[in-house]
Design a protein around this motif. Structure first.
Motif, PDB file in Angstrom:
ATOM      1  N   GLN A  32      23.461 -63.809  11.360  1.00  0.00           N
ATOM      2  CA  GLN A  32      24.594 -64.663  11.004  1.00  0.00           C
ATOM      3  C   GLN A  32      25.336 -65.085  12.276  1.00  0.00           C
ATOM      4  O   GLN A  32      25.705 -66.256  12.423  1.00  0.00           O
ATOM      5  CB  GLN A  32      25.535 -63.918  10.066  1.00  0.00           C
ATOM      6  N   ALA A  33      25.541 -64.161  13.195  1.00  0.00           N
ATOM      7  CA  ALA A  33      26.227 -64.481  14.451  1.00  0.00           C
ATOM      8  C   ALA A  33      25.442 -65.510  15.263  1.00  0.00           C
ATOM      9  O   ALA A  33      26.034 -66.362  15.934  1.00  0.00           O
ATOM     10  CB  ALA A  33      26.448 -63.209  15.268  1.00  0.00           C
ATOM     11  N   ALA A  34      24.129 -65.463  15.203  1.00  0.00           N
ATOM     12  CA  ALA A  34      23.306 -66.439  15.926  1.00  0.00           C
ATOM     13  C   ALA A  34      23.535 -67.848  15.382  1.00  0.00           C
ATOM     14  O   ALA A  34      23.621 -68.820  16.146  1.00  0.00           O
ATOM     15  CB  ALA A  34      21.828 -66.061  15.829  1.00  0.00           C
ATOM     16  N   ILE A  35      23.654 -67.966  14.076  1.00  0.00           N
ATOM     17  CA  ILE A  35      23.919 -69.268  13.469  1.00  0.00           C
ATOM     18  C   ILE A  35      25.300 -69.762  13.897  1.00  0.00           C
ATOM     19  O   ILE A  35      25.467 -70.901  14.331  1.00  0.00           O
ATOM     20  CB  ILE A  35      23.817 -69.194  11.931  1.00  0.00           C
ATOM     21  N   GLU A  36      26.289 -68.909  13.761  1.00  0.00           N
ATOM     22  CA  GLU A  36      27.653 -69.270  14.155  1.00  0.00           C
ATOM     23  C   GLU A  36      27.703 -69.615  15.645  1.00  0.00           C
ATOM     24  O   GLU A  36      28.373 -70.568  16.045  1.00  0.00           O
ATOM     25  CB  GLU A  36      28.611 -68.106  13.876  1.00  0.00           C
ATOM     26  N   GLY A  37      26.976 -68.848  16.447  1.00  0.00           N
ATOM     27  CA  GLY A  37      26.971 -69.059  17.896  1.00  0.00           C
ATOM     28  C   GLY A  37      26.429 -70.417  18.298  1.00  0.00           C
ATOM     29  O   GLY A  37      26.908 -71.026  19.260  1.00  0.00           O
TER      30      GLY A  37
ATOM     31  N   GLU B 215      19.388 -69.646   6.898  1.00  0.00           N
ATOM     32  CA  GLU B 215      18.732 -69.940   8.176  1.00  0.00           C
ATOM     33  C   GLU B 215      17.909 -71.228   8.087  1.00  0.00           C
ATOM     34  O   GLU B 215      17.921 -72.048   9.013  1.00  0.00           O
ATOM     35  CB  GLU B 215      17.859 -68.763   8.619  1.00  0.00           C
ATOM     36  N   TRP B 216      17.209 -71.419   6.977  1.00  0.00           N
ATOM     37  CA  TRP B 216      16.438 -72.647   6.775  1.00  0.00           C
ATOM     38  C   TRP B 216      17.369 -73.859   6.758  1.00  0.00           C
ATOM     39  O   TRP B 216      17.123 -74.863   7.422  1.00  0.00           O
ATOM     40  CB  TRP B 216      15.641 -72.547   5.468  1.00  0.00           C
ATOM     41  N   SER B 217      18.450 -73.753   5.971  1.00  0.00           N
ATOM     42  CA  SER B 217      19.405 -74.850   5.866  1.00  0.00           C
ATOM     43  C   SER B 217      20.038 -75.151   7.217  1.00  0.00           C
ATOM     44  O   SER B 217      20.177 -76.313   7.622  1.00  0.00           O
ATOM     45  CB  SER B 217      20.482 -74.482   4.836  1.00  0.00           C
ATOM     46  N   GLU B 218      20.404 -74.117   7.943  1.00  0.00           N
ATOM     47  CA  GLU B 218      21.018 -74.291   9.258  1.00  0.00           C
ATOM     48  C   GLU B 218      20.027 -74.863  10.269  1.00  0.00           C
ATOM     49  O   GLU B 218      20.426 -75.582  11.179  1.00  0.00           O
ATOM     50  CB  GLU B 218      21.581 -72.969   9.771  1.00  0.00           C
ATOM     51  N   GLY B 219      18.750 -74.551  10.117  1.00  0.00           N
ATOM     52  CA  GLY B 219      17.745 -75.142  10.998  1.00  0.00           C
ATOM     53  C   GLY B 219      17.726 -76.652  10.855  1.00  0.00           C
ATOM     54  O   GLY B 219      17.671 -77.386  11.858  1.00  0.00           O
ATOM     55  N   ARG B 220      17.784 -77.115   9.636  1.00  0.00           N
ATOM     56  CA  ARG B 220      17.813 -78.559   9.378  1.00  0.00           C
ATOM     57  C   ARG B 220      19.112 -79.173   9.888  1.00  0.00           C
ATOM     58  O   ARG B 220      19.120 -80.219  10.526  1.00  0.00           O
ATOM     59  CB  ARG B 220      17.648 -78.827   7.894  1.00  0.00           C
ATOM     60  N   LEU B 221      20.231 -78.506   9.600  1.00  0.00           N
ATOM     61  CA  LEU B 221      21.527 -79.016  10.034  1.00  0.00           C
ATOM     62  C   LEU B 221      21.654 -78.942  11.555  1.00  0.00           C
ATOM     63  O   LEU B 221      22.249 -79.834  12.172  1.00  0.00           O
ATOM     64  CB  LEU B 221      22.632 -78.205   9.357  1.00  0.00           C
ATOM     65  N   GLY B 222      21.089 -77.912  12.152  1.00  0.00           N
ATOM     66  CA  GLY B 222      21.131 -77.783  13.613  1.00  0.00           C
ATOM     67  C   GLY B 222      20.399 -78.917  14.307  1.00  0.00           C
ATOM     68  O   GLY B 222      20.851 -79.441  15.327  1.00  0.00           O
TER      69      GLY B 222
END
Length: 179
Positions: A106-111, A44-51
């Protein structure tokens, strides 16, 4: 993230991670409860940065095709053992036994990736830059293609390096989306 990528979750102990980050394993367990929770929170942290990076590139004043290429470039791993993709592989591996909360997270990240792609496709279609396709269906198919190729890059399957994958995806987009 680097430690998980280097050792994998199975090769990681809370004590070993604690030594690397200067915390006791007790502190880590207090904050994360389990290794699976630690993994998901790291993703989630990594995806926050990538998002944030994804949103910035998608909001640039450029054509839809150029921004789609940037989306693909951001999506595909840098190479074998890419730390971000190693996190995803670990999460997917553990998803079969994950609880509903973990699956929803996980679905929230994918979404988020999916919604951004659908919006970009719809914009490109409305401007005549892309063929008239169903943006949601096309996004699902393109992301499945990207996921499959990205797994090959991340695990180091010969002949599927980043340059080859980007070329395959560019050809697919040109054949299926560009008028």
């Amino acid at each position: 993230m680097a430690t998980i990528a280097e050792h994998g979750l199975d090769g990681l102990t809370m004590a070993g991670l604690g030594r690397e980050v200067g915390m006791s394993s007790g502190h880590l367990l207090y904050y994360f409860r389990t290794k699976d929770e630690l993994l998901l929170r790291t993703l989630e942290w990594s995806e926050g940065r990538l998002g944030a990076e994804r949103r910035a590139l998608l909001s640039r004043p450029a054509g839809a095709r150029e921004r789609l290429d940037a989306y693909v470039d951001l999506y595909v791993p840098d190479g074998h053992r890419d730390p971000h993709w190693t996190l995803w592989l670990e999460v997917w591996n553990r998803s079969q036994n994950a609880d509903e909360d973990a699956r929803a997270r996980q679905a929230a990240i994918e979404g988020a990736w999916h919604r951004d792609l659908v919006a970009l496709l719809a914009e490109g279609i409305s401007r005549g830059e892309f063929r008239a396709v169903d943006p949601d269906r096309y996004a699902a198919r393109l992301r499945a293609l990207l996921d499959g190729f990205s797994v090959h890059v991340a695990v180091g399957i010969p002949g599927t390096g980043r340059p080859q994958v980007l070329a395959h995806v560019a050809e697919f987009i040109a054949d299926s989306l560009i008028p």
